[in-house]
Design an enzyme around this catalytic site. Structure first.
Site: not given
Ligand code: PMP
Length: 338
Positions: A44
């Protein structure tokens, strides 16, 4: 001298690591893109900086402003690092389902954390969607990030994560498997990879209690699919604009227990200490095993670090209370008998 001018310059260029044991049932080369190596310990960081820089560029975020986001923790961490380096304040609105470690970590990097109940409708004034929107309206000089619908989220992965995977695999990648929450990671990476080679298959990992799989297969937003679940980071009860369903070939759903058990197995069998959505991604990949051939190169993305789950999936009592760990506790008298 070789040094980064600030911590943000160390984001990206994470390693791709072969999995040798946990996916041994898969007859293909399986490589993990380990995003724990980012300074905020998750993928992120990439989109947090991109969202801030795009908002600075078009004036949505002004000098000394307050950044507000409804975040499950990892986005908050990325935003916090960028806020420190760039001189902004940060308020993170978080649901009470999230681990205490995530909240403590956010406070450690200067964020103000507001905790909201999980088991309420998104339209409820206490929901974290509603609270973050209200705070954004009431706080002077505030900017509401909205990672779900903010296009800079997916663009960060189109510009960075996708090209890195393409280059690291020398264009040999055949499948990309990844957990889906806001959809930024899957959509940005998928767009880049499919532009390079439209034959690359993109699989999303969903969880029971989330709407994605059914919506992808039927076009129906089925409210019966929505119920509370334990798995963190993936699945939604809304359709974020960042999920581009047209780029995704299929979804598979993973149970809370399987996601938790496989999170531990990755640590134990590979020595890669990653979070709960990585466990879901690996179990999902195994569920898809008939789709892979020996010559395939399958890339799976591990979003975050196991350190954020030490009170949960990496805690034996927590696992046992939920029926996720069957092994009995070894008592002193058992050892004496032997
Ligand atoms: N895994 C974790 C630990 C996350 O924090 C997130 C974000 N919500 C995701 C997967 C999914 O990623 P994205 O939001 O880019 O779909």
């Amino acid at each position: 001298m070789k040094y980064a001018k600030n911590i943000l310059e160390t984001i990206g260029n994470t390693p791709l690591v072969q999995l040798n044991k946990v996916t041994k049932e898969i007859d293909a080369l399986v490589l993990a893109k380990v995003e724990t190596f980012n300074p905020g310990n998750s993928v992120k960081d990439r989109m947090a900086v991109k969202m801030i820089e795009d908002a600075e560029a078009d004036g949505r975020l002004k000098p000394g402003g307050t950044i507000i986001e409804g975040t499950s923790g990892n986005t908050g961490m990325g935003l916090a690092l960028a806020a420190i380096v760039k001189g902004y304040k940060l308020i993170c609105v978080i649901s009470d389902k999230q681990s205490k470690e995530k909240m403590d970590i956010l406070r450690a990097v200067g964020a103000k954390v507001v905790v909201c109940p999980t088991d309420v409708e998104p339209t409820d004034p206490r929901s974290y969607y509603s609270v973050s929107k209200r705070l954004a309206e009431e706080t002077p000089n505030a900017w509401y990030v909205n990672q779900y619908d903010n296009p800079s989220n997916a663009i960060a992965h189109y510009e960075q994560t996708g090209p890195e995977i393409w280059e690291q695999t020398e264009g040999k990648i055949t499948h990309f498997v990844v957990g889906v929450g806001t959809g930024g990671t899957i959509s940005g990476v998928a767009k880049y990879l499919k532009e390079k080679n439209p034959n690359i298959k993109i699989w999303g990992i969903d969880t029971y209690g989330s709407v994605f799989k059914k919506y992808h297969e039927t076009g129906i937003f089925d409210e019966n699919e929505i119920y509370s679940y334990i798995t963190e980071g993936i699945g939604e009860d809304i359709l974020p604009k960042n999920v581009d369903f047209s780029l995704i070939d299929g979804f598979t759903k993973v149970t809370d227990k399987d996601a938790a058990v496989y999170t531990r197995r990755i640590a134990l069998e590979e020595g890669i200490f990653v979070g709960n959505s990585a466990g879901a991604a690996i179990k999902g990949l195994i569920q898809l095993k008939e789709h892979f051939k020996p010559e395939d190169v399958v890339v799976v993305l591990f979003h975050d670090s196991g350190s954020r789950y030490v009170g949960k999936m990496f805690n034996d009592d927590w696992m046992r209370e939920r029926g996720f760990l069957e092994e009995e506790i070894t008592k002193a008298e058992d050892l004496i008998k032997e």
